[in-house]
Motif scaffolding. Structure first.
Motif, mmCIF file in Angstrom:
data_model
loop_
_atom_site.group_PDB
_atom_site.id
_atom_site.type_symbol
_atom_site.label_atom_id
_atom_site.label_comp_id
_atom_site.label_asym_id
_atom_site.label_seq_id
_atom_site.Cartn_x
_atom_site.Cartn_y
_atom_site.Cartn_z
ATOM 1 N N TYR A 8 0.897 -1.349 -0.189
ATOM 2 C CA TYR A 8 0.082 0.050 0.138
ATOM 3 C C TYR A 8 0.855 1.295 0.118
ATOM 4 C CZ TYR A 8 -3.491 -3.278 1.068
ATOM 5 O OH TYR A 8 -4.447 -4.345 1.067
ATOM 6 N N THR A 9 0.801 2.010 -0.862
ATOM 7 C CA THR A 9 1.631 3.198 -1.176
ATOM 8 C C THR A 9 0.704 4.542 -0.936
ATOM 9 O OG1 THR A 9 2.723 2.096 -2.906
ATOM 10 C CG2 THR A 9 3.024 4.571 -2.689
ATOM 11 N N CYS A 10 1.163 5.494 -0.080
ATOM 12 C CA CYS A 10 0.741 6.906 0.056
ATOM 13 C C CYS A 10 0.576 7.754 -1.385
ATOM 14 C CB CYS A 10 1.433 7.465 1.298
ATOM 15 S SG CYS A 10 0.648 9.176 1.529
ATOM 16 N N THR A 11 -0.404 8.042 -1.753
ATOM 17 C CA THR A 11 -0.666 9.047 -3.123
ATOM 18 C C THR A 11 -0.044 10.365 -2.551
ATOM 19 O OG1 THR A 11 -2.887 9.619 -2.399
ATOM 20 C CG2 THR A 11 -2.627 7.782 -3.913
ATOM 21 N N ALA A 12 0.197 10.643 -1.584
ATOM 22 C CA ALA A 12 0.650 12.189 -1.234
ATOM 23 C C ALA A 12 2.318 12.130 -1.294
ATOM 24 C CB ALA A 12 0.075 12.582 0.010
ATOM 25 N N CYS A 13 2.812 11.024 -0.538
ATOM 26 C CA CYS A 13 4.285 11.216 -0.361
ATOM 27 C C CYS A 13 4.875 9.976 -0.896
ATOM 28 C CB CYS A 13 4.683 11.519 1.237
ATOM 29 S SG CYS A 13 4.352 10.021 2.232
ATOM 30 N N GLY A 14 4.369 9.039 -1.233
ATOM 31 C CA GLY A 14 4.997 7.986 -1.851
ATOM 32 C C GLY A 14 5.463 6.934 -0.817
ATOM 33 N N ALA A 15 5.271 6.728 0.489
ATOM 34 C CA ALA A 15 5.534 6.195 1.112
ATOM 35 C C ALA A 15 4.995 4.728 1.257
ATOM 36 C CB ALA A 15 5.292 6.420 2.714
ATOM 37 N N SER A 16 5.664 3.559 1.391
ATOM 38 C CA SER A 16 5.005 2.348 1.215
ATOM 39 C C SER A 16 4.786 1.469 2.420
ATOM 40 C CB SER A 16 5.961 1.568 0.225
ATOM 41 O OG SER A 16 5.540 0.073 -0.103
ATOM 42 N N GLU A 26 4.196 8.810 7.491
ATOM 43 C CA GLU A 26 5.315 9.798 6.871
ATOM 44 C C GLU A 26 4.872 11.478 6.644
ATOM 45 O OE1 GLU A 26 8.466 9.247 6.440
ATOM 46 O OE2 GLU A 26 8.149 7.133 7.280
ATOM 47 N N CYS A 27 3.560 11.587 6.131
ATOM 48 C CA CYS A 27 3.130 13.022 5.825
ATOM 49 C C CYS A 27 1.891 13.267 6.699
ATOM 50 C CB CYS A 27 2.791 13.037 4.483
ATOM 51 S SG CYS A 27 1.461 11.825 3.852
ATOM 52 N N GLY A 28 1.352 12.317 7.510
ATOM 53 C CA GLY A 28 0.146 12.679 8.207
ATOM 54 C C GLY A 28 -1.301 12.459 7.512
ATOM 55 N N THR A 188 -3.113 5.239 -10.614
ATOM 56 C CA THR A 188 -2.602 4.946 -9.302
ATOM 57 C C THR A 188 -1.234 5.420 -9.246
ATOM 58 O OG1 THR A 188 -1.989 2.586 -10.267
ATOM 59 C CG2 THR A 188 -4.100 2.867 -9.178
ATOM 60 N N VAL A 189 -0.673 5.201 -8.334
ATOM 61 C CA VAL A 189 0.763 5.414 -7.732
ATOM 62 C C VAL A 189 1.743 4.883 -8.727
ATOM 63 C CG1 VAL A 189 2.397 5.652 -6.088
ATOM 64 C CG2 VAL A 189 0.225 6.209 -5.574
ATOM 65 N N GLY A 220 -5.440 21.121 -4.146
ATOM 66 C CA GLY A 220 -4.743 21.832 -5.114
ATOM 67 C C GLY A 220 -3.305 21.188 -5.476
ATOM 68 N N GLN A 221 -3.206 20.075 -4.837
ATOM 69 C CA GLN A 221 -1.571 19.405 -5.226
ATOM 70 C C GLN A 221 -1.899 18.577 -6.542
ATOM 71 O OE1 GLN A 221 1.109 20.415 -3.591
ATOM 72 N NE2 GLN A 221 -0.182 21.924 -2.418
ATOM 73 N N ILE A 222 -0.744 18.324 -7.192
ATOM 74 C CA ILE A 222 -0.675 17.326 -8.273
ATOM 75 C C ILE A 222 -1.374 15.835 -7.722
ATOM 76 C CG2 ILE A 222 0.559 16.171 -9.847
ATOM 77 C CD1 ILE A 222 0.069 18.927 -10.834
ATOM 78 N N ALA A 223 -2.498 15.166 -8.321
ATOM 79 C CA ALA A 223 -2.501 13.954 -7.954
ATOM 80 C C ALA A 223 -1.399 12.842 -8.538
ATOM 81 C CB ALA A 223 -3.993 13.489 -8.703
ATOM 82 N N GLY A 224 -1.569 11.793 -7.503
ATOM 83 C CA GLY A 224 -0.351 10.884 -7.735
ATOM 84 C C GLY A 224 0.737 10.995 -6.737
ATOM 85 N N PRO A 225 1.725 10.250 -6.997
ATOM 86 C CA PRO A 225 2.927 10.360 -5.971
ATOM 87 C C PRO A 225 3.654 11.875 -6.079
ATOM 88 C CG PRO A 225 3.571 9.197 -8.150
ATOM 89 C CD PRO A 225 2.026 9.345 -8.091
#
Length: 456
Positions: A8-16, A26-28, A188-189, A220-225
């Motif tokens: 499972y990967t975080c779409t905001a910061c890329g942590a797995s 990682e990013c909260g 997806t990521v 307002g952030q780019i979607a994805g990793p």
């Protein structure tokens, strides 16, 4: 046989993570983990004993064969890019739905194709007939632009590798592409990361400019990793409110130019029109006789921009007075209000405060502190700011007004638009003789401008 593992990967910061959880450590972020399947063989984790190729090094004084930049024909777009498109670069453009990402790229590609450049526009969201209809509306019916509708990464790269590579390729959008060797859905990521990596590698290998359109999240952030923004060379964001016809294209990352450079456009029925003098546009409806209004002389990238800051202060009987901010940082407003209360005794803690930056522009520099304070005090005292006067300066927690950079550029732009006075921090000399500067050393000096006989 390869074993299927699920991560499972975080779409905001890329942590797995090996299992799903509600919050990313990682990013909260909450509910940002998406499932990702990967084929993992039983090979050892480290590199095998096979040697790789030797890396060749060069010195800093090695002569460069630098290719000239490609001009799009849209001056404001070229300004945001730092002077045009750099061959072999990858550019990511993000923004809210319907703000004009596809429109400006189609305009730029059409104008470059008319000049003889080999340009390709590949859309994964629209059919070619829809793009042709928009091109007719934009006056680009006869442009020799190559249009395509495809979402398969393998088919796109195979087509682009045939013959001479194109000069510019537009992918609209990166979230719609899929790589058939990755077992996950488009967007997806893993899909976004792999597709972006392959396209960027193609750009570096062939010297082609690749423009990627990226969807944005509700924040307002780019979607994805997040790694997508680190992979590309330039990141451009479209800003602006749908209620305004103005659109601001801001560079938040640029390896070939300055960051925070902006291009200003006006949305019309015939597409996005350039605004060569944004200061005059933002001040078109400015009423200097109205209390609560101040003109701020700011700097956006290398360009001085004058914008109107509006404030409304109203007494409130509520336990928690309301604070509403549009176009500025709410935390910065709270700091300015606290300084005015503690150092000048205005008593704004019991007032509702509304602050707006006219025209839809978002201001981030601290130099707007003094203009915001002037608008607040003007609204509280019902006394307008002196006519034909600009305001800029940074307010410290001690109540002092600090100097800001590029004072001369701010004052020259003000003089060009007919302003004759300025409330500024203390400077060594007046760089513009046509503007009369009035020094504001502390917030108490600013309060005295509106309450000459003391606070009531």
């Amino acid at each position: 046989m390869a074993k299927k593992l699920t991560s499972y990967t975080c779409t905001a910061c890329g942590a797995s993570y090996v299992r799903w959880q509600g919050k990313c450590d990682e990013c909260g972020g909450w509910n940002t983990l998406s499932e990702e399947k990967a084929a993992v063989s039983g090979a050892p984790k480290g590199l095998s004993g096979k040697k790789g190729s030797r890396v060749s090094f060069v010195s800093l004084d090695t002569p460069l064969d630098e290719a000239p930049r490609l001009m799009t024909g849209i001056a404001e777009f070229d300004r945001a890019l730092g002077g045009g498109l750099v061959p072999g670069s990858a550019i990511l453009i993000g923004g809210d739905p319907g703000i004009g990402k596809s429109t400006i790229l189609l305009q730029a590609m059409g104008k470059m194709a008319i000049k003889g450049e080999d340009c390709v526009y590949i859309s994964g969201e629209e059919a070619t007939a829809q793009i042709q209809m928009r091109a007719n509306r934009l006056g680009l019916k006869g442009a020799p632009l190559k249009l395509g509708c495809e979402t398969s990464l393998r088919d796109i790269l195979t087509t682009l590798d045939e013959g001479k590579p194109p000069r510019v390729v537009v992918i609209d959008s990166i979230q719609t592409l899929f790589a058939d060797h990755v077992e996950s859905a488009p967007g997806t990521v893993s899909q976004v990361r792999v597709c972006a990596h392959e396209l960027i590698s193609f750009a570096k290998r062939k010297g082609t400019v690749v423009l990627l359109v990226g969807h944005v999240t509700k924040d307002g952030q780019i979607a994805g990793p997040r790694v997508l923004e680190h992979m590309v060379d330039t990141v451009l964001y479209f800003e602006g409110d749908r209620g305004h016809q103005f659109r601001i294209l801001r560079a938040v990352k640029n390896r070939f130019g300055g960051t925070d450079e902006i291009g200003v456009f006006e949305m019309t029925g015939a597409g996005l029109n350039e605004v060569t003098n944004p200061s005059a546009l933002f001040l078109a409806d400015h009423n200097a006789r109205e209390p609560g209004s101040a003109v701020f002389a700011g700097i956006e990238g290398s360009r001085p921009v004058l914008v109107e800051i509006q404030a409304l202060v109203a007494r409130s009987s509520a336990a928690n007075p309301r604070r509403a901010v549009v176009g500025w940082d709410g935390g910065r407003l709270a700091m300015v209000l606290a300084v005015l209360d503690a150092r000048a005794g205005l008593g704004l803690a019991g007032c509702d405060v509304y602050l707006n930056v006219a025209g839809g522009l978002k201001i981030t520099e601290p130099a707007a502190d003094l203009a915001v304070a002037a608008a607040l005090i003007s609204s509280l005292s019902q006394t307008p700011v002196p006519d034909e006067t600009v305001v800029f300066g940074e307010i410290s927690l001690s109540g002092d007004v600090r100097n800001v950079s590029q004072t001369e550029a701010r004052l020259k732009e003000s003089a060009k638009l007919g302003f004759s006075g300025a409330l500024t921090p203390k400077v060594k000399k007046n760089p513009v003789k046509t503007i009369k500067q009035q020094t504001i050393a502390r917030v108490g000096d600013l309060v005295a401008q509106f309450f000459p006989h003391g606070l009531p």
